[in-house]
Design a protein around this motif. Structure first.
Motif, short mmCIF file in Angstrom:
data_model
loop_
_atom_site.label_atom_id
_atom_site.label_comp_id
_atom_site.label_asym_id
_atom_site.label_seq_id
_atom_site.Cartn_x
_atom_site.Cartn_y
_atom_site.Cartn_z
N VAL A 1 0.82 -1.05 -0.05
CA VAL A 1 -0.02 -0.02 -0.02
C VAL A 1 0.86 1.27 0.17
N SER A 2 2.12 1.19 -0.59
CA SER A 2 2.99 2.43 -1.00
C SER A 2 1.95 3.45 -1.51
N ARG A 3 2.48 4.68 -1.11
CA ARG A 3 1.93 6.03 -1.68
C ARG A 3 2.92 6.27 -3.01
N PHE A 4 4.02 5.56 -2.86
CA PHE A 4 4.85 6.01 -4.02
C PHE A 4 6.13 4.99 -4.29
N GLN A 5 6.17 4.52 -5.36
CA GLN A 5 7.30 3.69 -6.07
C GLN A 5 8.12 4.40 -7.21
N PRO A 6 9.28 4.98 -6.55
CA PRO A 6 9.99 5.81 -7.43
C PRO A 6 10.74 5.23 -8.42
#
Length: 169
Positions: free
Chosen positions: A75-80
């Motif tokens: 449930v990450s908010r960002f996967q750069p």
């Protein structure tokens, strides 16, 4: 620390609260890029949680299960760097909203266009789609449904097999 969301990494002024579901596991750790690990505590219902006062927005991390391989936060908010790499802690409180006065639209009279970002523009990015909005307006389009929104594998994607549902692509 009072959580606003049931799962994920959540930033406060004092640090970061983590919570994830891993009911078949005995140990869950937050493994930060650089090697530092932080153990989460098992709850009664299959969740693991903990508060790390050393963590902050911008840190990259994965979850390590039972001392094995480390995985990105589901449930990450960002996967750069993509869905298979480390997740990044995001502080949504820092986002400057500019749409407070927007009242929405009515359904009657709207012309919808389902836009797949990866095929609508050469660049395949939301920013490159902005440059073509006048074209859609001239066609009579009044509302857009953007796809994909959830992060996905690869450069382009139709949006039906998103992986990180909380991390916009």
């Amino acid at each position: 620390i009072q959580r606003r969301y049931p799962i994920g990494a959540e930033v406060s002024d004092e640090g970061v609260s983590f919570r994830t579901f891993a009911d078949k596991r005995n140990k869950v750790e937050v493994l930060y890029d650089g090697g530092r690990a932080f153990s989460l505590e098992r709850e009664d219902d299959g969740y693991f949680s903990g508060f790390d006062p050393k963590a902050k927005a911008g840190d990259r991390y994965r979850y390590r299960l039972d001392g094995g391989d480390a995985f990105p936060d589901p449930v990450s908010r960002f996967q750069p760097e993509g869905v298979l790499k480390s997740s990044q802690i995001i502080d949504p409180r820092k986002f400057k909203w500019t749409d407070q006065n927007w009242k929405g639209v009515t359904n009657l009279g709207q012309v919808l266009y389902e836009m797949h970002i990866g095929t609508f523009t050469q660049g395949g990015t939301w920013r490159s789609a902005i440059e073509r909005l006048q074209f859609l307006k001239n066609l009579g389009i009044t509302c857009l449904e953007l796809m994909p929104v959830a992060d996905f594998m690869g450069r382009f994607n139709w949006g039906y097999d998103g992986v990180d549902q909380f991390a916009p692509a």
